[in-house]
Enzyme design. Structure first.
Site, PDB file in Angstrom:
ATOM      1  N   THR A 130       0.831  -1.201   0.000  1.00 35.65           N
ATOM      2  CA  THR A 130       0.000   0.000   0.000  1.00 35.65           C
ATOM      3  C   THR A 130       0.866   1.252   0.000  1.00 35.65           C
ATOM      4  O   THR A 130       0.567   2.241  -0.686  1.00 35.65           O
ATOM      5  CB  THR A 130      -0.939   0.003   1.224  1.00 35.65           C
ATOM      6  N   ASP A 190      -4.769  -2.720  -7.178  1.00 31.26           N
ATOM      7  CA  ASP A 190      -4.308  -3.416  -5.978  1.00 31.26           C
ATOM      8  C   ASP A 190      -4.880  -4.837  -5.953  1.00 31.26           C
ATOM      9  O   ASP A 190      -5.957  -5.086  -6.511  1.00 31.26           O
ATOM     10  CB  ASP A 190      -4.765  -2.635  -4.747  1.00 31.26           C
ATOM     11  N   GLU A 191      -4.182  -5.757  -5.308  1.00 27.72           N
ATOM     12  CA  GLU A 191      -4.634  -7.151  -5.144  1.00 27.72           C
ATOM     13  C   GLU A 191      -5.003  -7.774  -6.497  1.00 27.72           C
ATOM     14  O   GLU A 191      -6.047  -8.421  -6.640  1.00 27.72           O
ATOM     15  CB  GLU A 191      -5.843  -7.218  -4.192  1.00 27.72           C
TER      16      GLU A 191
END
Length: 621
Positions: free
Chosen positions: A35, A215-216
């Site tokens: 992050t 993200d992810e």
């Protein structure tokens, strides 16, 4: 670039942040600060002159998006940041508000949640004169959503319905559009389809978003993949961040191949691997790495600890699950006595039914706990239903128990019939149970309602007569069979999981002979309160992803549980189960205990267990 945008970054993180143009793949190992890298990269792009309004950040949770925005505001020292950051579904809804008119929908469309979707499917079944069985609405909803999420035809998906669902699904889609509504799967599926079939729209969004960060990425499904591929413009400025070793959602459509094939999609991709871990000690990482190295379908990476060494991984063998639970509770009590905050302790398992024996051990040791992302065992619907049956057998005047189960399963007694019974009870000052007895004997109820009420009363009285001669487990078994509760649950989408919990309840009552004592004990179980936020977190391994604790206990590391028996059919499924254990281990900062039991009482029977093969793959400190 302002110097503070690079403060605290290690060389790999800085390389990812400084990357200029073109596709970027960041393999972010567990605890490697992904992050932080995403936020600093966005700030770097803005500092280099990229219009914040042209940056799109896609996440999987609102919490992650909110955290990203907050960090950006702090880093850039600005109150308002024009970066579009949110979940895939939020982005889809935002885009459809602007473009839905192109497919015949109003901008004021509504979004159907799960309950709305199932209700509409039920109406479609009724309109088509299809005799409905309990749970069909949920099963058809699953087919619709999985088809859209994975871009597969309905006939390519497994289903056990006794009808062809196509006719129902077609009517569902027609009615949904006539109502100006989208379901959740539409929010990703339709924007992807629109971009692929409307070149002018695709070009407009290429200009709108010149830089995309995801993200992810290992958790994306095919619908999300398609949407992204059409959002990426000629500059191919897409940055995806993820960890293939933490891909654990294949069962709901996620495709780990999306991240592993990213270089095939973009051959000139720059790859950065974040291997510096800031969470766990060296021995925890050594254990986790030795486990995950056995997966063949993965990108190689070796995590390094910034936290130093420590003998922090234990594998414990117990004679049975009761001993496992009691020892786990005892060890947690010692940690709390040593000053460890209960909120820094996590207890994980593969299947929910394992929580029952743990919860009872925690109560015995007065350990405050919370079932994270789920419901405590004795608060689950099916468990409360069966306890209500027992309460009514012990005390027919128990009005709450009567109200809970009088029509569960359905007995042909509609709301009007039930209200007349309750009204009669209030008027006469008697219990609802006795009011029902008088209604049946006086033939106040008619037809199906009267037959259902009489069968219910006969069944309760029959089991009451047995309650003094047999144990609680036998009473529960009779209730499940004689009331039709087993068939009732089996028709639900998650019916098998609920039936496992029922079998676990019956097994837990094996030594209980006195019904009143048993009910008193369970009442104390259900009223135990957690003390604020200072509770031990109890959860499935799936729920643990994204969290971290000082001390982690993973119970039930046995063949058939972890890996789960349903995963034995393919190597891909076994690899996902291994990733699941890897995720659990890497949640820990300083200590991990993995345990298994030689004998486990589960789902109503006692079985001899074998240790999980995964335990043999873990290198000892």
């Amino acid at each position: 670039m302002p110097a503070r945008l690079l403060d605290g970054l290690n060389p790999e993180q800085e390389r990812a942040v400084r990357h200029k143009d073109g596709p970027l793949l960041i393999f972010a190992g567990a605890g490697s600060g992904k992050t932080r890298v995403i936020v600093h990269r966005v700030a770097h792009l803005i500092s280099q002159g990229v219009d914040a309004n042209r940056i799109l950040c896609l996440t999987f949770t609102n919490k992650a998006a909110g955290e990203m925005k907050e960090r950006l505001r702090f880093l850039l020292e600005k109150h308002d940041i024009a970066v579009w950051a949110g979940t895939f579904h939020a982005f889809g809804a935002w885009m459809l508000r602007r473009e839905a008119h192109r497919i015949g929908y109003p901008a004021t469309f509504v979004i159907y949640d799960e309950a709305d979707q199932r209700s509409l499917i039920s109406r479609c079944l009724k309109e088509l004169n299809i005799e409905r069985e309990r749970g069909w609405d949920a099963r058809i909803a699953w087919l619709i959503n999985m088809s859209k999420d994975t871009l597969r035809r309905i006939d390519e998906l497994p289903f056990d319905l006794h009808l062809d669902p196509e006719e129902v699904i077609n009517l569902y889609e027609q009615k949904k559009q006539a109502s100006g509504a989208f379901d959740f799967a539409d929010l990703i599926f339709l924007p992807g389809r629109m971009l692929s079939s409307m070149p002018d729209l695709e070009e407009r969004y290429h200009k709108r978003f010149t830089h995309i960060l995801v993200d992810e990425y290992q958790d994306t499904n095919m619908a999300q993949y398609k949407l992204l591929m059409h959002l990426v413009g000629p500059g191919r400025n897409i940055c995806v961040v993820g960890d293939d070793d933490q891909s654990i959602y294949g069962w709901r459509g996620a495709d780990v191949g999306n991240i592993l094939r990213f270089k095939d999609d973009f051959p000139d991709t720059e790859v950065v691997t974040l291997e510096q871990n800031y969470r766990s000690t060296e021995d925890i990482l050594k254990a986790a790495s030795s486990l995950i190295a056995n997966n063949r379908y993965r990108a190689p990476k070796t995590l390094r600890s910034a936290c130093g060494p420590g003998s922090d991984v234990s594998i414990m063998e117990y004679s049975d699950d009761t001993e496992e639970a009691l020892h786990t509770a005892y060890n947690i009590s010692r940690l709390i006595d040593q000053g460890i905050n209960p909120s820094e302790i996590g207890v994980f398992y593969r299947v929910n039914a394992l929580s029952r024996v743990l919860e009872e051990a925690f109560v015995r040791h007065s350990i405050p706990y919370a079932v994270y992302g789920g419901i405590r065992f004795y608060e689950r619907r099916e468990i409360k239903d069966l306890l209500a049956y027992l309460r009514l057998i012990a005390n027919p005047a128990d009005g709450e128990a009567f109200a809970r189960i009088i029509n569960v399963p359905a007995r042909g007694m509609g709301e009007k019939s039930l209200e007349s019974v309750f009204g009669f009870a209030r008027k006469r000052g008697i219990s609802a149970y006795h009011a029902l007895e008088q209604a049946v004997s006086g033939k106040v109820l008619k037809g199906a309602a009267n037959r259902g009420a009489r069968a219910f009363l006969d069944m309760i009285e029959d089991i009451k007569r047995q309650s003094t001669d047999v144990g609680v487990a036998e009473l529960l078994h009779r209730i499940v069979e004689d009331t039709g509760y087993k068939e009732y649950l089996s028709q639900e989408m998650d019916g098998q999981d609920r039936l496992m919990n029922v079998r676990e309840l019956i097994a837990s009552a094996a030594d209980s002979k006195d019904l009143s004592s048993y009910l008193q004990e369970k009442a104390l179980m259900t009223t135990m309160d957690a003390s604020g936020s200072e509770t031990v977190s109890v959860m499935t391994l799936h729920m643990s992803k994204g969290l971290e604790f000082d001390d982690v206990f993973i119970v039930g590391c046995e063949e058939g549980l972890l890996p789960h028996s349903r995963s034995f059919d393919t190597a891909e499924n076994i690899e996902e189960e291994r990733r699941l254990l890897y995720v659990g281990i890497t949640r820990a900062r300083r200590h991990v205990v993995l345990s298994w039991s030689r004998v486990r009482g589960l789902y109503g029977r006692e079985t001899y267990q074998m240790p999980s093969g995964f335990l043999r793959e873990i290198s000892s400190p």
